[in-house]
Design a protein around this motif. Structure first.
Motif, PDB file in Angstrom:
ATOM      1  N   SER A  52      38.026  58.494  33.087  1.00 19.22           N
ATOM      2  CA  SER A  52      38.630  57.631  34.324  1.00 19.22           C
ATOM      3  C   SER A  52      39.092  58.512  35.648  1.00 19.22           C
ATOM      4  CB  SER A  52      39.492  56.786  33.844  1.00 19.22           C
ATOM      5  OG  SER A  52      39.204  55.760  33.117  1.00 19.22           O
ATOM      6  N   LEU A  53      39.393  59.837  35.027  1.00 17.12           N
ATOM      7  CA  LEU A  53      39.980  60.935  35.764  1.00 17.12           C
ATOM      8  C   LEU A  53      39.417  61.968  36.489  1.00 17.12           C
ATOM      9  CD1 LEU A  53      43.299  61.157  34.107  1.00 17.12           C
ATOM     10  CD2 LEU A  53      42.945  59.615  35.928  1.00 17.12           C
ATOM     11  N   LYS A  54      38.123  62.446  35.802  1.00 12.58           N
ATOM     12  CA  LYS A  54      37.426  63.488  36.087  1.00 12.58           C
ATOM     13  C   LYS A  54      36.862  63.615  37.386  1.00 12.58           C
ATOM     14  CE  LYS A  54      32.990  62.541  33.994  1.00 12.58           C
ATOM     15  NZ  LYS A  54      32.037  62.910  33.012  1.00 12.58           N
ATOM     16  N   ASN A  55      36.703  62.559  38.218  1.00 10.65           N
ATOM     17  CA  ASN A  55      36.034  62.287  39.515  1.00 10.65           C
ATOM     18  C   ASN A  55      37.075  62.265  40.638  1.00 10.65           C
ATOM     19  OD1 ASN A  55      33.506  62.770  38.551  1.00 10.65           O
ATOM     20  ND2 ASN A  55      33.380  60.683  38.215  1.00 10.65           N
ATOM     21  N   LEU A  56      38.465  62.558  40.442  1.00 15.66           N
ATOM     22  CA  LEU A  56      39.493  62.128  41.215  1.00 15.66           C
ATOM     23  C   LEU A  56      39.999  63.582  42.102  1.00 15.66           C
ATOM     24  CD1 LEU A  56      41.634  59.419  39.465  1.00 15.66           C
ATOM     25  CD2 LEU A  56      39.842  59.303  41.021  1.00 15.66           C
ATOM     26  N   ASP A  57      39.198  64.559  41.859  1.00 14.72           N
ATOM     27  CA  ASP A  57      39.259  65.878  42.586  1.00 14.72           C
ATOM     28  C   ASP A  57      40.602  66.540  42.377  1.00 14.72           C
ATOM     29  OD1 ASP A  57      38.531  67.897  44.401  1.00 14.72           O
ATOM     30  OD2 ASP A  57      39.766  67.004  46.112  1.00 14.72           O
ATOM     31  N   ILE A  58      40.915  66.314  40.978  1.00 15.53           N
ATOM     32  CA  ILE A  58      42.205  66.832  40.385  1.00 15.53           C
ATOM     33  C   ILE A  58      41.841  67.590  39.035  1.00 15.53           C
ATOM     34  CG2 ILE A  58      42.702  64.859  39.054  1.00 15.53           C
ATOM     35  CD1 ILE A  58      45.543  66.925  40.971  1.00 15.53           C
ATOM     36  N   PRO A  59      42.214  68.990  38.956  1.00 11.84           N
ATOM     37  CA  PRO A  59      42.066  69.795  37.776  1.00 11.84           C
ATOM     38  C   PRO A  59      42.743  69.068  36.696  1.00 11.84           C
ATOM     39  CG  PRO A  59      42.936  71.263  39.484  1.00 11.84           C
ATOM     40  CD  PRO A  59      42.926  70.057  39.822  1.00 11.84           C
ATOM     41  N   ILE A  60      41.859  69.098  35.559  1.00  9.94           N
ATOM     42  CA  ILE A  60      42.355  68.149  34.142  1.00  9.94           C
ATOM     43  C   ILE A  60      42.583  69.316  33.150  1.00  9.94           C
ATOM     44  CG2 ILE A  60      41.779  66.570  32.474  1.00  9.94           C
ATOM     45  CD1 ILE A  60      40.425  65.106  34.685  1.00  9.94           C
ATOM     46  N   SER A  61      43.690  69.302  32.844  1.00 11.97           N
ATOM     47  CA  SER A  61      43.870  70.435  31.268  1.00 11.97           C
ATOM     48  C   SER A  61      44.014  69.279  30.055  1.00 11.97           C
ATOM     49  CB  SER A  61      45.362  70.929  31.697  1.00 11.97           C
ATOM     50  OG  SER A  61      45.697  71.773  30.571  1.00 11.97           O
ATOM     51  N   ILE A  62      43.589  69.938  29.197  1.00 14.13           N
ATOM     52  CA  ILE A  62      43.901  69.320  27.788  1.00 14.13           C
ATOM     53  C   ILE A  62      44.699  70.211  26.871  1.00 14.13           C
ATOM     54  CG2 ILE A  62      42.608  68.420  25.951  1.00 14.13           C
ATOM     55  CD1 ILE A  62      42.420  66.669  28.233  1.00 14.13           C
ATOM     56  N   ASP A  63      45.665  69.595  26.489  1.00 11.09           N
ATOM     57  CA  ASP A  63      46.623  70.137  25.387  1.00 11.09           C
ATOM     58  C   ASP A  63      46.137  70.051  24.148  1.00 11.09           C
ATOM     59  OD1 ASP A  63      48.774  71.270  24.188  1.00 11.09           O
ATOM     60  OD2 ASP A  63      50.190  70.272  25.222  1.00 11.09           O
ATOM     61  N   THR A  64      45.472  71.028  23.774  1.00 10.40           N
ATOM     62  CA  THR A  64      44.859  70.973  22.067  1.00 10.40           C
ATOM     63  C   THR A  64      44.631  72.246  21.687  1.00 10.40           C
ATOM     64  OG1 THR A  64      42.996  69.976  20.966  1.00 10.40           O
ATOM     65  CG2 THR A  64      42.415  71.015  22.851  1.00 10.40           C
ATOM     66  N   TYR A  65      44.527  72.424  20.260  1.00 14.18           N
ATOM     67  CA  TYR A  65      44.334  73.507  19.552  1.00 14.18           C
ATOM     68  C   TYR A  65      43.151  73.720  18.529  1.00 14.18           C
ATOM     69  CZ  TYR A  65      46.608  71.209  15.762  1.00 14.18           C
ATOM     70  OH  TYR A  65      46.966  70.352  14.747  1.00 14.18           O
ATOM     71  N   LYS A  66      42.353  72.322  18.648  1.00 11.98           N
ATOM     72  CA  LYS A  66      41.516  72.364  17.618  1.00 11.98           C
ATOM     73  C   LYS A  66      39.959  72.562  18.257  1.00 11.98           C
ATOM     74  CE  LYS A  66      43.718  68.578  15.346  1.00 11.98           C
ATOM     75  NZ  LYS A  66      44.510  68.010  16.124  1.00 11.98           N
ATOM     76  N   PRO A  67      39.265  73.637  18.003  1.00 15.00           N
ATOM     77  CA  PRO A  67      37.938  73.810  18.494  1.00 15.00           C
ATOM     78  C   PRO A  67      37.154  72.648  18.924  1.00 15.00           C
ATOM     79  CG  PRO A  67      38.558  75.717  17.013  1.00 15.00           C
ATOM     80  CD  PRO A  67      39.658  74.457  16.603  1.00 15.00           C
TER      81      PRO A  67
END
Length: 278
Positions: A88-103
């Motif tokens: 829902s957010l990836k086309n809103l022209d904003i960098p998206i970071s994901i907080d995860t440690y699992k490959p």
């Protein structure tokens, strides 16, 4: 000299012109500050769009709490929480970071189009470096002593700043040896991740002693290091968090990770205006 152009997936972020504000979206039930508020996908999306409207530079989305003693979440649950929000957010022209440690989670979200992986385990889980090396995503390397289940059980250091610096430098060396370019890498000293109260404030005071080649991300918004000084009331956590964030920027942080985007941006505008006055 720190890299001033940060390569972050689809984006190139200028870190020289102003401090960058990363806004927190916790799609969790047990995060220390807002756990459960945005576990519903629609609520998480509404909150993310609110942060965008307030002027946030990067969204940092997490689906597993890493607060001290938090319960672990399976990869399947983490992915199920994250993917609808990303879509829902990836086309809103904003960098998206994901907080995860699992490959396995890293691969799924990178395939879905995210721009930055923010890893409290600093890409030490087997397979993590190999995954991120196949993408052009930004990487945030976080210092943590121990792991969330016990990291706050009497943390100790020989030399706090030197130990953090050595840890981060060694991880970054492994990343660059694998072929990852330096301008994709951020470093985070890990406020609250295996640190005493005094440790956290010593880090703020000595941020400029970290490796100057890599930008610093500071994430201390609403943490116990704030509430233990000013009290747990929301207004106190807000004012305390902003004060600490400004101190981090003054001492060399390029990115600050916060819950309260609008108030933080307002404080930064005043701070920047003061700096421009002759």
């Amino acid at each position: 000299m720190r890299n001033r152009k940060f390569i972050c997936g689809r984006f190139e972020i200028d870190l020289a012109s102003k401090p960058v504000v990363m806004g927190i979206v916790n799609v969790t039930i047990d995060s220390f500050s807002d756990g459960g508020l945005y576990i519903d996908v629609d609520n998480a999306i509404v909150h993310a769009k609110k942060l965008i409207a307030e002027g946030v530079d990067i969204l940092d989305i997490g689906a597993e709490s890493t607060r001290p003693g938090a319960n672990k979440v399976s990869s399947e649950i983490e992915i199920a929480r994250l993917l609808p929000v990303i879509e829902s957010l990836k086309n809103l022209d904003i960098p998206i970071s994901i907080d995860t440690y699992k490959p396995s989670v890293m691969k799924k979200v990178l395939d879905a189009g995210v721009d930055l992986i923010n890893d409290v385990y600093a890409f030490r889980i087997p397979g993590a470096i190999e995954i991120v090396n196949n993408y052009n995503c930004g990487l945030c390397v976080v210092h943590m002593q121990g792991e969330p289940s016990y990291m706050q059980h009497d943390p100790k250091y020989n030399n706090l700043i030197e130990d953090i610096n050595n840890f981060l430098n060694n991880i970054i060396k492994n990343l660059t040896k694998s072929g990852i370019s330096k301008n994709r890498i951020l470093q985070d000293p890990g406020f609250g991740f295996g640190k005493t109260l005094d440790d956290n404030y010593k880090i703020i005071k000595n941020l400029n002693y970290l490796n100057q080649e890599f930008p610093i991300l500071a994430g201390l918004s609403r943490k116990s290091m704030i509430s233990n000084i000013v009290g747990k009331e929301t207004i106190n956590r807000l004012s305390g968090s902003i004060s600490a964030a400004l101190a981090c920027v003054l001492n060399g942080a390029s990115i600050i990770r916060v819950h309260d985007v609008s108030a933080t941006i307002s404080a930064l505008k005043i701070w920047e205006k003061i700096g421009k006055i002759g």
